[in-house]
Design a protein around this motif. Sequence first.
Motif, PDB file in Angstrom:
ATOM      1  N   TYR A   1      40.485  35.640  32.976  1.00 49.66           N
ATOM      2  CA  TYR A   1      41.487  34.610  33.253  1.00 49.66           C
ATOM      3  C   TYR A   1      40.892  33.471  34.071  1.00 49.66           C
ATOM      4  O   TYR A   1      41.094  32.292  33.768  1.00 49.66           O
ATOM      5  CB  TYR A   1      42.654  35.196  34.043  1.00 49.66           C
ATOM      6  N   VAL A   2      40.153  33.833  35.128  1.00 49.82           N
ATOM      7  CA  VAL A   2      39.667  32.809  36.052  1.00 49.82           C
ATOM      8  C   VAL A   2      38.587  31.951  35.398  1.00 49.82           C
ATOM      9  O   VAL A   2      38.581  30.734  35.510  1.00 49.82           O
ATOM     10  CB  VAL A   2      39.152  33.479  37.343  1.00 49.82           C
ATOM     11  N   THR A   3      37.685  32.587  34.656  1.00 52.07           N
ATOM     12  CA  THR A   3      36.559  31.808  34.149  1.00 52.07           C
ATOM     13  C   THR A   3      36.946  30.959  32.944  1.00 52.07           C
ATOM     14  O   THR A   3      36.527  29.814  32.834  1.00 52.07           O
ATOM     15  CB  THR A   3      35.394  32.739  33.773  1.00 52.07           C
TER      16      THR A   3
ATOM     17  N   PHE B   1      40.131  41.010  50.087  1.00 51.68           N
ATOM     18  CA  PHE B   1      41.084  40.388  49.175  1.00 51.68           C
ATOM     19  C   PHE B   1      40.385  39.708  48.002  1.00 51.68           C
ATOM     20  O   PHE B   1      39.608  38.776  48.202  1.00 51.68           O
ATOM     21  CB  PHE B   1      41.922  39.368  49.939  1.00 51.68           C
ATOM     22  N   GLY B   2      40.658  40.181  46.781  1.00 48.01           N
ATOM     23  CA  GLY B   2      40.116  39.563  45.576  1.00 48.01           C
ATOM     24  C   GLY B   2      38.626  39.760  45.395  1.00 48.01           C
ATOM     25  O   GLY B   2      37.997  39.035  44.646  1.00 48.01           O
ATOM     26  N   GLN B   3      38.035  40.750  46.087  1.00 52.95           N
ATOM     27  CA  GLN B   3      36.582  40.806  46.099  1.00 52.95           C
ATOM     28  C   GLN B   3      35.969  41.406  44.829  1.00 52.95           C
ATOM     29  O   GLN B   3      35.178  40.731  44.186  1.00 52.95           O
ATOM     30  CB  GLN B   3      36.118  41.548  47.358  1.00 52.95           C
ATOM     31  N   PRO B   4      36.321  42.639  44.429  1.00 59.63           N
ATOM     32  CA  PRO B   4      35.772  43.056  43.139  1.00 59.63           C
ATOM     33  C   PRO B   4      36.609  42.450  42.022  1.00 59.63           C
ATOM     34  O   PRO B   4      37.735  42.889  41.758  1.00 59.63           O
ATOM     35  CB  PRO B   4      35.874  44.585  43.179  1.00 59.63           C
ATOM     36  N   LEU B   5      36.094  41.426  41.375  1.00 62.58           N
ATOM     37  CA  LEU B   5      36.862  40.717  40.359  1.00 62.58           C
ATOM     38  C   LEU B   5      36.924  41.588  39.110  1.00 62.58           C
ATOM     39  O   LEU B   5      35.889  41.924  38.534  1.00 62.58           O
ATOM     40  CB  LEU B   5      36.189  39.390  40.058  1.00 62.58           C
ATOM     41  N   MET B   6      38.149  41.967  38.710  1.00 64.16           N
ATOM     42  CA  MET B   6      38.295  42.878  37.575  1.00 64.16           C
ATOM     43  C   MET B   6      37.947  42.155  36.272  1.00 64.16           C
ATOM     44  O   MET B   6      37.794  40.946  36.242  1.00 64.16           O
ATOM     45  CB  MET B   6      39.717  43.407  37.512  1.00 64.16           C
ATOM     46  N   ARG B   7      37.919  42.945  35.181  1.00 67.80           N
ATOM     47  CA  ARG B   7      37.452  42.362  33.934  1.00 67.80           C
ATOM     48  C   ARG B   7      38.460  41.362  33.384  1.00 67.80           C
ATOM     49  O   ARG B   7      38.097  40.246  32.983  1.00 67.80           O
ATOM     50  CB  ARG B   7      37.213  43.488  32.935  1.00 67.80           C
TER      51      ARG B   7
END
Lengths: 173, 145
Positions: free
Chosen positions: A120-122, A109-115
């Motif tokens: 968004y997250v950073t 779950f949520g492991q390969p963080l897409m571009r």
Amino acid sequence: MEIHLILIFMICAALFAAETKDLISSLIALSVAGLGLCLAFLILKAPNLAITQLVVEIIYVIILIRATIDKDLPLVRDGRWLFNTVSAMLFAIVFLSFAYFALKEIPVFGQPLMRVSNEYVTSGLEKTGSANIVSAITLNFRSFDALAEAAVLFTAIIGVLAITRKTGKIDEK
Amino acid sequence: MKNKEAPGMSLIVKSVTRLTAGLILIYGIYIVFRGHIGPGGGFAGGVIIALSLVHLMLAFGKDVVLKRLDEARGIIISSLGALAFLILGIVGFLGFKAPFLKERFEHFSAGLIPIYDVVIGVLVSSGLFITFLALVLLTGKREKK
């Protein structure tokens, strides 16, 4: 581990809600299943969804109890229990086997963080100024989505009011 | 019971409702306004505000709440909420070559997000309460027949 216990609890509550005879017991079992879903969201660290789930569940239970409190409809149970049981077990086997093969393939779950989601997250906090990343995404990066959601909700409210209206616009003489 | 003919539930429920309904309303407003800081947001807070009105209505009968927010006024408030969302989006058009729903003014905190939250809260609270009202009035009418 806790999430599996809660899932088993929710499955039991949903089965009870589907199989019990009177409507009030079924409603209470359904609300218990919804409460389990709220706890599952809390364990998965999604407090936004947990709050929304809890609150929406309270209001739909109130509306459903208000609607079914004196209309205890008897369920139709004819003699087709053999066909029902066999088809239910067959579909359960089919769905569980497909789920086994499908769930083996998906990544963690949520492991390969897409571009895009990485962006968004950073840099969500600096670009929007919102400490809650969920509302930063839904109301700033994806605010067109929120606009469509508000439009859907408004249309649903208008539809309910138009269907359940007591009196017509033209007054009768 | 002195007021047995009065609509609504018993005296105990009414006394407790007098204490709790305002607190639930304030909690809903709090959830709406802190949607950009912590968990919460416009939808959840709006449902909590609608629940406080439903709480009043279940305890005191429908006439107490209908005096403050009846069906016509509720649908006007709900429409204003939906329209304000659209107008806030169109504000982005004011600068040329700016996309739809873009923020045009600098705020002290989080840009347009709290304003969107408030607008969605207004829409959801009045809309859900009006839906509840429509369903309750419909069942009451059906019982009379």
